[in-house]
Design an enzyme around this catalytic site. Sequence first.
Site, PDB file in Angstrom:
ATOM      1  N   ARG A  29       2.047  -8.038   1.995  1.00  0.00           N
ATOM      2  CA  ARG A  29       2.815  -7.606   3.026  1.00  0.00           C
ATOM      3  C   ARG A  29       2.649  -7.865   4.308  1.00  0.00           C
ATOM      4  O   ARG A  29       3.376  -7.877   5.505  1.00  0.00           O
ATOM      5  CB  ARG A  29       3.337  -5.917   2.823  1.00  0.00           C
ATOM      6  CG  ARG A  29       3.814  -5.930   1.339  1.00  0.00           C
ATOM      7  CD  ARG A  29       4.737  -4.726   1.342  1.00  0.00           C
ATOM      8  NE  ARG A  29       4.741  -4.345  -0.204  1.00  0.00           N
ATOM      9  CZ  ARG A  29       5.836  -5.226  -0.950  1.00  0.00           C
ATOM     10  NH1 ARG A  29       6.747  -5.953  -0.575  1.00  0.00           N
ATOM     11  NH2 ARG A  29       6.016  -4.513  -2.168  1.00  0.00           N
ATOM     12  N   ARG A  81      -4.038  -1.007   5.207  1.00  0.00           N
ATOM     13  CA  ARG A  81      -2.928  -1.510   5.942  1.00  0.00           C
ATOM     14  C   ARG A  81      -2.994  -0.869   7.122  1.00  0.00           C
ATOM     15  O   ARG A  81      -2.500  -1.315   8.209  1.00  0.00           O
ATOM     16  CB  ARG A  81      -1.618  -1.201   5.247  1.00  0.00           C
ATOM     17  CG  ARG A  81      -1.344  -2.375   4.223  1.00  0.00           C
ATOM     18  CD  ARG A  81       0.044  -2.156   3.484  1.00  0.00           C
ATOM     19  NE  ARG A  81       0.045  -3.249   2.574  1.00  0.00           N
ATOM     20  CZ  ARG A  81       0.961  -2.985   1.493  1.00  0.00           C
ATOM     21  NH1 ARG A  81       1.504  -2.055   1.359  1.00  0.00           N
ATOM     22  NH2 ARG A  81       1.079  -4.183   0.594  1.00  0.00           N
ATOM     23  N   LYS A 134      10.310  -5.692  -7.577  1.00  0.00           N
ATOM     24  CA  LYS A 134       8.975  -5.815  -8.039  1.00  0.00           C
ATOM     25  C   LYS A 134       8.923  -4.601  -8.746  1.00  0.00           C
ATOM     26  O   LYS A 134       8.281  -4.333  -9.926  1.00  0.00           O
ATOM     27  CB  LYS A 134       7.864  -5.868  -7.066  1.00  0.00           C
ATOM     28  CG  LYS A 134       6.416  -5.846  -7.639  1.00  0.00           C
ATOM     29  CD  LYS A 134       5.502  -6.535  -6.580  1.00  0.00           C
ATOM     30  CE  LYS A 134       5.088  -5.745  -5.319  1.00  0.00           C
ATOM     31  NZ  LYS A 134       4.214  -4.455  -5.987  1.00  0.00           N
ATOM     32  N   SER A 135       9.162  -3.446  -8.367  1.00  0.00           N
ATOM     33  CA  SER A 135       9.025  -2.092  -9.006  1.00  0.00           C
ATOM     34  C   SER A 135       9.932  -1.957 -10.408  1.00  0.00           C
ATOM     35  O   SER A 135       9.252  -1.475 -11.310  1.00  0.00           O
ATOM     36  CB  SER A 135       9.399  -0.857  -8.239  1.00  0.00           C
ATOM     37  OG  SER A 135       8.244  -0.694  -6.993  1.00  0.00           O
ATOM     38  N   LYS A 138      -3.969   1.051  -0.026  1.00  0.00           N
ATOM     39  CA  LYS A 138      -2.885  -0.118  -0.472  1.00  0.00           C
ATOM     40  C   LYS A 138      -3.749  -1.405  -0.707  1.00  0.00           C
ATOM     41  O   LYS A 138      -4.871  -1.308  -0.919  1.00  0.00           O
ATOM     42  CB  LYS A 138      -1.616  -0.369   0.353  1.00  0.00           C
ATOM     43  CG  LYS A 138      -0.844   0.701   0.606  1.00  0.00           C
ATOM     44  CD  LYS A 138      -0.146   1.208  -0.864  1.00  0.00           C
ATOM     45  CE  LYS A 138       0.847   2.418  -0.916  1.00  0.00           C
ATOM     46  NZ  LYS A 138       1.208   2.819  -1.963  1.00  0.00           N
ATOM     47  N   ASP A 177       6.220   0.763   1.783  1.00  0.00           N
ATOM     48  CA  ASP A 177       5.717  -0.600   1.823  1.00  0.00           C
ATOM     49  C   ASP A 177       6.315  -1.297   3.153  1.00  0.00           C
ATOM     50  O   ASP A 177       5.671  -2.515   3.344  1.00  0.00           O
ATOM     51  CB  ASP A 177       6.045  -1.262   0.471  1.00  0.00           C
ATOM     52  CG  ASP A 177       5.319  -0.896  -0.637  1.00  0.00           C
ATOM     53  OD1 ASP A 177       4.250  -0.461  -0.438  1.00  0.00           O
ATOM     54  OD2 ASP A 177       5.860  -0.776  -1.941  1.00  0.00           O
ATOM     55  N   GLN A 197       3.648   5.710  -8.805  1.00  0.00           N
ATOM     56  CA  GLN A 197       2.835   5.300  -9.881  1.00  0.00           C
ATOM     57  C   GLN A 197       2.368   6.392 -10.641  1.00  0.00           C
ATOM     58  O   GLN A 197       2.002   6.257 -11.680  1.00  0.00           O
ATOM     59  CB  GLN A 197       1.812   4.147  -9.164  1.00  0.00           C
ATOM     60  CG  GLN A 197       2.424   2.964  -8.768  1.00  0.00           C
ATOM     61  CD  GLN A 197       1.107   2.155  -7.914  1.00  0.00           C
ATOM     62  OE1 GLN A 197       0.236   2.556  -7.760  1.00  0.00           O
ATOM     63  NE2 GLN A 197       1.788   0.965  -7.531  1.00  0.00           N
TER      64      GLN A 197
HETATM   65  C1  S3P Z   1       5.309   1.418  -6.624  1.00  0.00           C
HETATM   66  C2  S3P Z   1       4.964   2.506  -5.854  1.00  0.00           C
HETATM   67  C3  S3P Z   1       4.232   2.500  -4.562  1.00  0.00           C
HETATM   68  C4  S3P Z   1       4.447   1.270  -3.846  1.00  0.00           C
HETATM   69  C5  S3P Z   1       3.932   0.090  -4.583  1.00  0.00           C
HETATM   70  C6  S3P Z   1       4.820   0.114  -5.827  1.00  0.00           C
HETATM   71  C7  S3P Z   1       5.856   1.552  -7.926  1.00  0.00           C
HETATM   72  O1  S3P Z   1       2.894   2.806  -4.655  1.00  0.00           O
HETATM   73  O2  S3P Z   1       3.503   1.165  -2.701  1.00  0.00           O
HETATM   74  O3  S3P Z   1       4.263  -1.017  -3.876  1.00  0.00           O
HETATM   75  O4  S3P Z   1       6.336   0.613  -8.177  1.00  0.00           O
HETATM   76  O5  S3P Z   1       5.839   2.594  -8.341  1.00  0.00           O
HETATM   77  P1  S3P Z   1       2.429   4.574  -4.793  1.00  0.00           P
HETATM   78  O6  S3P Z   1       3.304   5.095  -5.830  1.00  0.00           O
HETATM   79  O7  S3P Z   1       1.000   4.533  -5.251  1.00  0.00           O
HETATM   80  O8  S3P Z   1       2.799   5.226  -3.607  1.00  0.00           O
END
Ligand code: S3P
Length: 433
Positions: free
Chosen positions: A393, A351, A22-23, A347, A320, A171
Amino acid sequence: MRYHAREAAGPLSGTLRLPGDKSISHRAILFAAASEGTSRLTGVLDGADVRSTIGAVSLLGAEVAVDSARVGLDVTVTGWGESGPISPSTPMDCGNSGTTSRLLLGLLAGWDVTVTLVGDESLSERPMARVTVPLAGMGAEFTTRDGRLPITVHGGAIRCGIHTIPVASAQVKTALLLAGLRGQGRTVVTEPAPSRDHTETMLPAFGVEVGRDLDELSCWIEGPTVPTACDMAVPADPSSAAFMVAAAILVPGSDVVLPDVCLNPTRTGFLRVLHRMGADIGVDVRIDQAPERVGTVHARYSGDLVATVVESQEIPSLIDEVPILAVIASQAVGTTRFEDVGELRVKESDRLKAVHEGLLALGVEARSGPDWLEVDGRAELSGAELDSLGDHRLAMAWAVAASIASAPVVIDRFEAVDISYPGFSTDLASLSF
Ligand code: S3P
């Protein structure tokens, strides 16, 4: 949708190619949209969150063609490049996706556009000031609903600088680096613990050099610069793999092979913790599928797990996976403690609260505080009625718990799995034959 998850009828076995990460899928589409030229992306996750990103960049003027493929989606993106995004005439719906909204706020911050971002109920409750405050310091203007969506961004001239971010968040780090693409000079981001580094590993493939000091946990880019298109294959998602690994190590006699999984060390904390707990998991880094490390994960039933302490510094590498690790911990000998997991409260749901309450409903002894969770092991799981709270999740963690529970676990709002793993229940069931 109400889903009745049941105890596994027997050992789980087989080979599964899991959906794309996904990322990496989000970043590949966003970086391609910002690029000059046409990028061809394969293995892209066909999940609701990534669909939100595809919809968003289309609205901003990127040309996107999407085809279903044997694995996920083939996506061709012709980016806006030098000419920049356009201001859409309607609000941009980011759905449930924190990554879509936060990364876009950074990407748009330095362009002469006005864009309103909206999201679903869960996303509209999540904190956005963690990106809008530093981005405003860089020169963009935001109108927010008390630091939450809906948010209107008016891009501005970006001032470069040095940012020390208070939470380890990929993020936030990515949003600031993407804004820095439009600055005159160096944008530096330093984080308190190593968060996932896909942005740092992927931007160079799009022609943008990223400087790094791994000891100082800093990274930087030099602006102004425009990414250039590239072709990229998205590996399978280790966060989705975590659910299948968990099912395999919990159900007696199981033996499951998961090829092409992204094995970036900033994502595989759950494998390191499971090894420490004594799980029988083989990891074979087969190929270096630049820019990410990729390989096969082979998980077998592991009846002798021992409890562990999951420490603050390793949390970002498994953030996650805490819900499913907590389910696994309920079967280990001893009490497992998760330190510094306060981020779980912001989240897709709270969670930390949801995992604690869900475990209690399943008959597990567990305790939590503001930012910690303790789970006692050797629990006999009972049936329960649980709500996913619209959190993908949680839905999958409870479905895996059901595979070793003495009665069905009924999960409300199970359709949430489509956010990151459409086909999850079919894939899990396919391991039973
Ligand atoms: C992600 C970063 C994580 C993660 C999210 C996806 C990303 O969040 O929990 O599911 O793709 O950069 P945070 O960066 O806010 O911890």
